[in-house]
Design a protein around this motif. Structure first.
Motif, mmCIF file in Angstrom:
data_model
loop_
_atom_site.group_PDB
_atom_site.id
_atom_site.type_symbol
_atom_site.label_atom_id
_atom_site.label_comp_id
_atom_site.label_asym_id
_atom_site.label_seq_id
_atom_site.Cartn_x
_atom_site.Cartn_y
_atom_site.Cartn_z
ATOM 1 N N SER A 141 35.027 33.711 42.237
ATOM 2 C CA SER A 141 36.197 34.155 41.494
ATOM 3 C C SER A 141 37.361 33.688 41.741
ATOM 4 N N VAL A 142 38.121 32.893 40.715
ATOM 5 C CA VAL A 142 39.332 32.111 41.087
ATOM 6 C C VAL A 142 40.207 32.744 39.752
ATOM 7 N N TYR A 143 41.231 33.197 40.141
ATOM 8 C CA TYR A 143 42.278 33.382 39.257
ATOM 9 C C TYR A 143 43.610 32.606 39.395
ATOM 10 N N LEU A 144 44.270 32.595 38.254
ATOM 11 C CA LEU A 144 45.517 31.498 38.362
ATOM 12 C C LEU A 144 46.673 32.860 38.442
ATOM 13 N N THR A 145 47.602 32.265 39.080
ATOM 14 C CA THR A 145 48.917 33.138 39.162
ATOM 15 C C THR A 145 50.249 32.341 39.204
ATOM 16 N N SER A 146 51.319 33.348 38.871
ATOM 17 C CA SER A 146 52.538 32.566 38.865
ATOM 18 C C SER A 146 53.172 32.729 40.341
ATOM 19 N N GLY A 147 52.560 33.551 41.147
ATOM 20 C CA GLY A 147 52.927 33.598 42.430
ATOM 21 C C GLY A 147 52.384 32.661 43.454
ATOM 22 N N GLN A 149 33.346 40.426 48.552
ATOM 23 C CA GLN A 149 33.654 39.536 47.453
ATOM 24 C C GLN A 149 35.129 38.841 47.907
ATOM 25 N N VAL A 150 35.421 37.605 48.020
ATOM 26 C CA VAL A 150 36.426 36.793 48.178
ATOM 27 C C VAL A 150 37.020 36.369 46.873
ATOM 28 N N ILE A 151 38.092 36.737 46.593
ATOM 29 C CA ILE A 151 39.024 36.223 45.217
ATOM 30 C C ILE A 151 40.062 35.291 45.835
ATOM 31 N N GLU A 152 40.098 34.094 45.093
ATOM 32 C CA GLU A 152 41.181 33.068 45.314
ATOM 33 C C GLU A 152 42.188 33.254 44.144
ATOM 34 N N LEU A 153 43.438 33.216 44.608
ATOM 35 C CA LEU A 153 44.760 33.366 43.479
ATOM 36 C C LEU A 153 45.300 31.944 43.944
ATOM 37 N N ARG A 154 45.242 31.222 42.684
ATOM 38 C CA ARG A 154 45.833 29.938 42.863
ATOM 39 C C ARG A 154 47.051 29.696 41.882
ATOM 40 N N HIS A 155 48.037 29.050 42.707
ATOM 41 C CA HIS A 155 49.365 29.114 41.950
ATOM 42 C C HIS A 155 49.155 27.761 40.666
#
Length: 197
Positions: free
Chosen positions: A107-113, A123-129
């Protein structure tokens, strides 16, 4: 007077499922050091889940026991709480639009942060700038198309755009064409070609 841990739990129970808690949002209850300690204690007891650095979630109780809240709800709540744009990544968008049959495992999400990882139970979620152009039209179909096309790359973009032009409502495809100037040159060229070709 209520103990700080009880006050934190009472506050958490008043929030919708998946809403993250942060020490900063609880400063009305006590000083930062005491809050950090109380949040840590509640996590050790299993009354809160530590999702990431400084971010806690209230577990959801069901007749089968407790579980972590839904990832989608927690990500939406985190985005509104932090004022960030958080969207699904290109692989997930391509799958949702029917451009690929590959299903992302992670689970990878794109972020402005900033980039970071978060834990939702097991479950591990990855937030990628991500660059601003990939976050354009955040949760709209045209924004999903932008991320899917970026993931597919220049070699597959023209073919994918033919499929999107057939599948997407005219208004959504028009939105995609309208944001073309914000996109990288290769993608703007492909979008322009499909719009007028």
């Amino acid at each position: 007077m209520q103990r700080l841990t009880e006050q934190i739990l009472a506050h958490a129970e008043g929030l919708p499922e998946g809403t993250p808690l942060a020490a900063k949002s609880l400063l009305h209850l006590g000083n930062r050091a005491a809050l950090d300690q109380a949040l840590s204690r509640l996590t050790e007891r299993g009354q809160l889940i530590r999702a990431g650095r400084g971010v806690y979630l209230r577990p959801v109780a069901s007749r089968f026991g407790t579980r972590a809240p839904s990832v989608e709800q927690a990500v939406e709540a985190l985005a509104s709480q932090r004022g960030e744009v958080i969207v699904s990544n290109g692989a997930a968008a391509a799958n949702a639009l029917g451009l690929t049959t590959q299903v992302p495992i992670r689970s990878v999400y794109l972020t402005s942060g900033r980039s970071r990882t978060m834990n939702f139970g097991k479950q591990v979620i990855e937030l990628r700038h991500a660059p601003r152009w990939q976050l354009t039209l955040a949760n709209r179909p045209a924004g999903e198309a932008v991320r899917a096309l970026a993931w597919l790359g220049p070699d597959k973009a023209d073919e994918a755009l033919k499929v999107l032009k057939r599948k997407m409502p005219a208004g959504a495809f028009g939105e995609l064409v309208a944001v073309a100037p914000q996109l990288p040159t290769w993608l703007a060229r492909s979008v322009g070609k499909s719009a007028y070709g």
